[in-house]
Design an enzyme around this catalytic site. Structure first.
Site, PDB file in Angstrom:
ATOM      1  N   ASP A  40       0.860  -1.197   0.000  1.00  0.00           N
ATOM      2  CA  ASP A  40       0.000   0.000   0.000  1.00  0.00           C
ATOM      3  C   ASP A  40       0.892   1.241   0.000  1.00  0.00           C
ATOM      4  O   ASP A  40       2.004   1.223   0.510  1.00  0.00           O
ATOM      5  CB  ASP A  40      -0.907   0.006   1.243  1.00  0.00           C
ATOM      6  N   ASN A  95      -5.770  -4.339  -6.510  1.00  0.00           N
ATOM      7  CA  ASN A  95      -6.950  -3.846  -5.791  1.00  0.00           C
ATOM      8  C   ASN A  95      -6.911  -2.350  -5.483  1.00  0.00           C
ATOM      9  O   ASN A  95      -7.962  -1.729  -5.299  1.00  0.00           O
ATOM     10  CB  ASN A  95      -7.089  -4.664  -4.491  1.00  0.00           C
ATOM     11  N   TYR A 166     -14.246   7.555 -12.889  1.00  0.00           N
ATOM     12  CA  TYR A 166     -14.140   6.253 -12.206  1.00  0.00           C
ATOM     13  C   TYR A 166     -14.729   5.147 -13.084  1.00  0.00           C
ATOM     14  O   TYR A 166     -14.132   4.082 -13.259  1.00  0.00           O
ATOM     15  CB  TYR A 166     -14.876   6.351 -10.869  1.00  0.00           C
ATOM     16  N   LYS A 170     -12.874   1.777 -14.524  1.00  0.00           N
ATOM     17  CA  LYS A 170     -13.302   0.431 -14.134  1.00  0.00           C
ATOM     18  C   LYS A 170     -13.784  -0.374 -15.351  1.00  0.00           C
ATOM     19  O   LYS A 170     -13.632  -1.598 -15.377  1.00  0.00           O
ATOM     20  CB  LYS A 170     -14.376   0.520 -13.039  1.00  0.00           C
ATOM     21  N   THR A 201     -16.365   0.873   3.105  1.00  0.00           N
ATOM     22  CA  THR A 201     -14.932   1.163   3.266  1.00  0.00           C
ATOM     23  C   THR A 201     -14.746   2.683   3.262  1.00  0.00           C
ATOM     24  O   THR A 201     -15.644   3.424   2.838  1.00  0.00           O
ATOM     25  CB  THR A 201     -14.083   0.577   2.112  1.00  0.00           C
TER      26      THR A 201
HETATM   27  N1  NAD Z   1     -15.846   0.500  -1.413  1.00  0.00           N
HETATM   28  C1  NAD Z   1     -16.612   0.411  -2.487  1.00  0.00           C
HETATM   29  O1  NAD Z   1     -17.798   0.781  -2.461  1.00  0.00           O
HETATM   30  C2  NAD Z   1     -16.062  -0.191  -3.745  1.00  0.00           C
HETATM   31  C3  NAD Z   1     -16.967  -0.737  -4.677  1.00  0.00           C
HETATM   32  C4  NAD Z   1     -16.471  -1.279  -5.856  1.00  0.00           C
HETATM   33  C5  NAD Z   1     -15.113  -1.290  -6.088  1.00  0.00           C
HETATM   34  N2  NAD Z   1     -14.254  -0.752  -5.191  1.00  0.00           N
HETATM   35  C6  NAD Z   1     -12.823  -0.803  -5.484  1.00  0.00           C
HETATM   36  O2  NAD Z   1     -12.176  -1.541  -4.489  1.00  0.00           O
HETATM   37  C7  NAD Z   1     -10.810  -1.176  -4.417  1.00  0.00           C
HETATM   38  C8  NAD Z   1     -10.414  -0.942  -2.985  1.00  0.00           C
HETATM   39  O3  NAD Z   1     -11.135   0.183  -2.519  1.00  0.00           O
HETATM   40  P1  NAD Z   1     -11.663   0.335  -1.022  1.00  0.00           P
HETATM   41  O4  NAD Z   1     -13.109   0.529  -1.096  1.00  0.00           O
HETATM   42  O5  NAD Z   1     -11.106  -0.717  -0.160  1.00  0.00           O
HETATM   43  O6  NAD Z   1     -11.021   1.786  -0.704  1.00  0.00           O
HETATM   44  P2  NAD Z   1     -10.042   2.293   0.428  1.00  0.00           P
HETATM   45  O7  NAD Z   1      -9.897   3.745   0.148  1.00  0.00           O
HETATM   46  O8  NAD Z   1     -10.514   1.851   1.751  1.00  0.00           O
HETATM   47  O9  NAD Z   1      -8.677   1.524   0.123  1.00  0.00           O
HETATM   48  C9  NAD Z   1      -7.887   1.819  -0.995  1.00  0.00           C
HETATM   49  C10 NAD Z   1      -6.433   1.586  -0.622  1.00  0.00           C
HETATM   50  O10 NAD Z   1      -5.650   1.796  -1.798  1.00  0.00           O
HETATM   51  C11 NAD Z   1      -4.492   2.503  -1.407  1.00  0.00           C
HETATM   52  N3  NAD Z   1      -3.936   3.229  -2.547  1.00  0.00           N
HETATM   53  C12 NAD Z   1      -4.436   4.334  -3.150  1.00  0.00           C
HETATM   54  N4  NAD Z   1      -3.604   4.727  -4.116  1.00  0.00           N
HETATM   55  C13 NAD Z   1      -2.566   3.858  -4.140  1.00  0.00           C
HETATM   56  C14 NAD Z   1      -1.398   3.735  -4.916  1.00  0.00           C
HETATM   57  N5  NAD Z   1      -1.093   4.641  -5.851  1.00  0.00           N
HETATM   58  N6  NAD Z   1      -0.563   2.698  -4.675  1.00  0.00           N
HETATM   59  C15 NAD Z   1      -0.850   1.809  -3.703  1.00  0.00           C
HETATM   60  N7  NAD Z   1      -1.926   1.876  -2.909  1.00  0.00           N
HETATM   61  C16 NAD Z   1      -2.777   2.886  -3.131  1.00  0.00           C
HETATM   62  C17 NAD Z   1      -4.950   3.433  -0.300  1.00  0.00           C
HETATM   63  O11 NAD Z   1      -3.849   3.874   0.501  1.00  0.00           O
HETATM   64  C18 NAD Z   1      -5.918   2.550   0.453  1.00  0.00           C
HETATM   65  O12 NAD Z   1      -5.277   1.838   1.478  1.00  0.00           O
HETATM   66  C19 NAD Z   1     -10.657   0.050  -5.326  1.00  0.00           C
HETATM   67  O13 NAD Z   1     -10.125  -0.351  -6.563  1.00  0.00           O
HETATM   68  C20 NAD Z   1     -12.081   0.531  -5.485  1.00  0.00           C
HETATM   69  O14 NAD Z   1     -12.273   1.241  -6.676  1.00  0.00           O
HETATM   70  C21 NAD Z   1     -14.697  -0.203  -4.019  1.00  0.00           C
END
Ligand code: NAD
Length: 294
Positions: A40, A95, A166, A170, A201
């Site tokens: 991360d 992710n 976004y 995706k 999250t």
């Molecule tokens: N939470 C939702 O509703 C949801 C729904 C569908 C998809 N997603 C996808 O799930 C994935 C995880 O998201 P989440 O909801 O856990 O969000 P989150 O913000 O809780 O976690 C994202 C993590 O990615 C890290 N990050 C950001 N930029 C980075 C980089 N350049 N290099 C390395 N790490 C980096 C952040 O530090 C964070 O720890 C994402 O791709 C998001 O688009 C989330």
């Protein structure tokens, strides 16, 4: 041709493992006996997750590294380090992701670049670094080479505005994943793309431009009452990998909306246009209330 248990004793790397879905994936993998690199941008968060997941008694292990997925050389080095140390890399979870919500005219070019760099290039960097190792491990399809798991979103399957950048990124991740899967199968490598609706999250509170409100948007837009529990999603994701499924669309109401949208794309686009209008009304009402309260 994934093995009966692709997790126990396997070598895994999870990007964005310091929070939310990534953290839940790390916990599920370690509980299933995998040895996981928690990668991360936020090293402190990654370390916290690795410490909690690898606590005494867990069948697997976890260790943290700072990794910026926009840095191709750093992603390659992180993957190569796993291969040098353990002899192989079995599971890569691309992710890490970011989002912006709001009117597209308010998005700066720097923000467009940032979301493309993390959400698209970040995944490309992971695939470019790990997939060749997995192909080699697959020995021409005679062995299990590994599995790539990309976290996309429902926004990768359906398109509604106010998160336009976004949605674009995706859709790219879904396309990359499904196309790569058709190549990779004969080489012993699996590919799965995760397309959840809203998940509970911190991302729900991030990247808001202007009056945009993540919870209103992600919940009311995707026909779900409350965000999915990340641990539930992680369990479903591991089951999808074990079954070598191409796509995980969850929860059920989101799956139904997606299927309807595929059958009737013009209807789905009109519904999305109405949804955007409704969101703008909600935003205006929220702004009026906040103005009145101030
Ligand atoms: N939470 C939702 O509703 C949801 C729904 C569908 C998809 N997603 C996808 O799930 C994935 C995880 O998201 P989440 O909801 O856990 O969000 P989150 O913000 O809780 O976690 C994202 C993590 O990615 C890290 N990050 C950001 N930029 C980075 C980089 N350049 N290099 C390395 N790490 C980096 C952040 O530090 C964070 O720890 C994402 O791709 C998001 O688009 C989330």
């Amino acid at each position: 041709m994934s093995p009966a248990d692709p997790f126990s004793g396997s070598q895994a790397l999870v990007t964005g493992g310091g929070s939310g879905i990534g953290a839940a994936l790390v916990h599920a993998l370690v509980d299933a006996g995998a040895h996981v690199v928690v990668a991360d941008l936020d090293e402190v968060a990654a370390q916290r997750v690795a410490d909690a997941a690898g606590a005494a008694g867990a069948p697997g292990t976890a260790r943290a590294v700072r990794l910026d997925v926009t840095d191709a050389a750093a992603v390659q080095a992180a993957v190569d380090e796993v291969v040098a140390r353990a002899g192989r890399i079995d599971l890569l979870f691309n992710n890490a992701g970011i989002t912006f919500g709001g009117e597209t005219e308010d998005l700066t070019l720097a923000q467009w670049d940032a979301i493309i760099d993390v959400n698209i290039r970040g995944v490309v960097h992971g695939v470019a670094a790990a997939y060749p190792h997995m192909v080699r491990q697959g020995a021409g399809g005679s062995a299990w080479g590994g599995h790539v798991v990309n976290t996309a979103s429902m926004g990768g399957l359906m398109a509604a505005g106010l998160i336009t950048s976004y949605v674009m990124t995706k859709h790219a991740v879904v396309g990359l994943s499904l196309a790569l899967r058709t190549e990779a199968a004969a080489k012993g490598v699996g590919v799965t793309v995760l397309c959840p609706a809203a998940v509970e999250t911190p991302i729900l509170e991030k990247g808001h431009l202007g009056r945009f409100h993540g919870r209103d948007y992600y919940l009311k837009g995707q026909g779900v009452r409350r965000p999915l529990d990340p641990d539930v999603l992680a369990a479903e994701a591991l089951a999808a990998v074990a079954a070598d499924r191409p796509l995980l669309v969850t929860p059920r109401p989101a799956r139904i909306a997606w299927r309807v949208g595929r059958l009737a794309p013009a209807f789905a686009n009109r519904a999305a246009t109405r949804f955007v209008a409704k969101q703008r009304r909600l935003q205006a009402r929220r702004a009026r209330k906040q103005g009145a309260a101030a």
